[in-house]
Design a protein around this motif. Sequence first.
Motif, short mmCIF file in Angstrom:
data_model
loop_
_atom_site.label_atom_id
_atom_site.label_comp_id
_atom_site.label_asym_id
_atom_site.label_seq_id
_atom_site.Cartn_x
_atom_site.Cartn_y
_atom_site.Cartn_z
N HIS A 105 0.85 -1.18 0.00
CA HIS A 105 0.00 0.00 0.00
C HIS A 105 0.89 1.23 0.00
CE1 HIS A 105 -3.93 2.01 0.95
NE2 HIS A 105 -3.09 2.97 1.31
N ALA A 106 0.59 2.20 -0.86
CA ALA A 106 1.37 3.44 -0.92
C ALA A 106 1.04 4.30 0.30
CB ALA A 106 1.07 4.20 -2.20
N ILE A 107 2.07 4.64 1.05
CA ILE A 107 1.86 5.43 2.27
C ILE A 107 2.54 6.80 2.19
CG2 ILE A 107 1.53 3.42 3.75
CD1 ILE A 107 4.47 3.65 4.58
N GLY A 108 3.18 7.08 1.08
CA GLY A 108 3.83 8.37 0.94
C GLY A 108 4.93 8.30 -0.11
N ILE A 109 5.78 9.31 -0.10
CA ILE A 109 6.90 9.36 -1.05
C ILE A 109 8.16 9.80 -0.33
CG2 ILE A 109 5.47 9.79 -3.07
CD1 ILE A 109 6.20 12.77 -2.85
N LYS A 150 -4.55 8.71 1.73
CA LYS A 150 -5.42 8.04 0.77
C LYS A 150 -4.65 7.48 -0.42
CE LYS A 150 -9.51 10.83 1.92
NZ LYS A 150 -10.24 9.77 2.60
N GLU A 151 -4.05 8.36 -1.24
CA GLU A 151 -3.42 7.87 -2.46
C GLU A 151 -2.19 8.69 -2.84
OE1 GLU A 151 -5.82 7.42 -5.92
OE2 GLU A 151 -7.46 6.40 -4.88
N LEU A 167 -7.05 3.15 -13.36
CA LEU A 167 -5.69 3.74 -13.33
C LEU A 167 -4.93 3.37 -12.06
CD1 LEU A 167 -6.35 7.29 -14.86
CD2 LEU A 167 -6.10 5.07 -16.01
N ARG A 168 -5.35 2.33 -11.38
CA ARG A 168 -4.69 1.84 -10.17
C ARG A 168 -3.60 0.85 -10.56
NH1 ARG A 168 -10.46 0.20 -7.65
NH2 ARG A 168 -10.31 -0.99 -9.61
N ASP A 186 -2.16 -1.09 -3.49
CA ASP A 186 -3.26 -0.23 -3.08
C ASP A 186 -2.78 1.21 -2.91
OD1 ASP A 186 -5.04 -2.39 -3.01
OD2 ASP A 186 -4.53 -2.86 -0.91
N GLY A 187 -3.68 2.14 -3.16
CA GLY A 187 -3.38 3.55 -2.90
C GLY A 187 -2.37 4.16 -3.87
#
Length: 607
Positions: A255-259, A276-277, A560-561, A566-567
Amino acid sequence: MGNLFSQTYVNDPSTLKDQVYDYVVVGGGTAGCVLANRLSEDPSVSVLLVEAGGSHEKETFSKIPVAFGKLFKTDADWAYNTIPQSGLNGRELFYPRGKLLGGCSSMNAMMYQHCSPSDFMEWESKGAKGWNYDALSPYFRKAEKFTPSILYPNVKSEDRGDSGLFETSYSHFAPICAKFLDAAKEIGIPYNPDINTGKGSLGVTKMLTCIDAKGQRSSTATGYLTKEVLSRKNLTVLIGTTTTKVLLSSNERSHAIGIEVANNASSPRHTLRCAKEVILSAGAINTPQVLLLSGLGPKEELEKLAIPVVKDLPKVGKNLLDHLVTGAVTMRAKAGTTLDYLADPIKSLPALVQWSIYGTGPATTNVGEAALFVRSDDITLPLTAKTPDSFASEDKLIDTTSGPNSPDIEIMAGPLAFLSHGFRSAPSGTNCFTLMPGLLRPLSVGQVTLASSSPFDKPLVDPNYFSHPNDVKILTRAVRLAIHIGHTASYQPMLTLPPISQSSSLDKLDLFYPGDADPDTISDADIADWIRRNAETIYHPMGTARIASDEKTGVVDEELRVWGVDGLRVVDASVFPAAVSGHPVAPVVAVAEKAAMMILGSAGLYH
């Protein structure tokens, strides 16, 4: 709720480390500016837009339409080069990409085109359910604010958007380019007053441009990131900051939690978090680069660079499609018929003064003032030479178009010399009319890969031009068509051509070769040789994170996911499943408009 900065832009990512944003958009380019605006329209969500380059506002050359090439190889350009292209005599091609707010919409040639409706039907057939022309058409109209002109009465207002944020108009039209319409009609190509309708783009037309009513470039930065938008308390715009990777949770399903970001290669890395995304809108080159750096991509490629594999996605960076142009077919124009004087700092001053005061005049040219769009198999002219070394007649062309009303060839017309991306000047006193034949539906497919595990090393761009022989055959036809146009009766008052008897002794390295050649006798082999020596990109990479029905054939699903994560979404030209048959900026904006609605809708926020 995220950061409540009141300042216009943020330069220091360390000041944001304690914030958690609902949406983090990576890349403030053509699509990213649209997303930042639309997502932040809802005051209940917070949005962070991260751009590696700077503000468009300080770039004067971005505002003056004719000056777009002055941004190439500056701080506003990623200034990539391809790897050596075997199909182009081993040449490395210059590959500009916008590195500023607005991205390529802040430095392109401002040509506005929906492309062919059947292009998007093809998308749907390749797994992009819900992305056909009927589905996208409302978003083309939503984005556009068209300025009508009494000079183009056949353009119907009901076919144009009138209240959007992306401004379009009909800008400068030199008489020598207006004559292009007559010349095309003379050889059987019909006039199409508006190529941006459901009827498609076949025919010859005056190009609609992304130039506003004041004669300045309209980009997604100028249109979607106005002062009012930037003052929203739920929107933060971070510039001068490179995204080094997407941060992914280590649960069973990522799951993407940031960058992770940094200002440059020697500065500290910082973590910016999202609730969220994360949305990648870094473009067809940088989006796959970020995915690969994040451990999302072909397993064997990641392991070679010791990048931990989070998800084996074999198509990340693959399917690179691009529009190749042959180089300028330059015609000898008569004195006073072209805008070549604009290259002179002194002679161009009156035009710049007129532009700065009134927003009108020659400086508002987008260079590609007119264009024709045709199918290579529909041209009725003699398109093979009367010489024994032409391509074998039994070697039939492959139809690569998306449908019977869709082109595979474009020829742009410009009222001045445009050589080597504008870096090369024509000799002083020369008057040049430029025809630029382009391949819209290539069968050659390339890729974007990493040079190293460092996010500050440029990725390896390999468009793989002419790896399929059909491509050079179509472009050879396009060049022959361009030469025919220069030989029409319509152009005789404006162009100077040598006697046909001299065509066999032409200097193949001369500026006006093959423009001076006789289209009926110049051989296909000579044309193909010239193309291999002169062809360049026209700046339209796409497809490197394409929509598909599964993770083995594509990178994102119909929403586009990113498959298996996820996210994390991708919204830019990299999601195109197939090449559009024209200029992609309008489709990118429409895709971003639709994506914003989908994102907010999935969160229950879109009403």
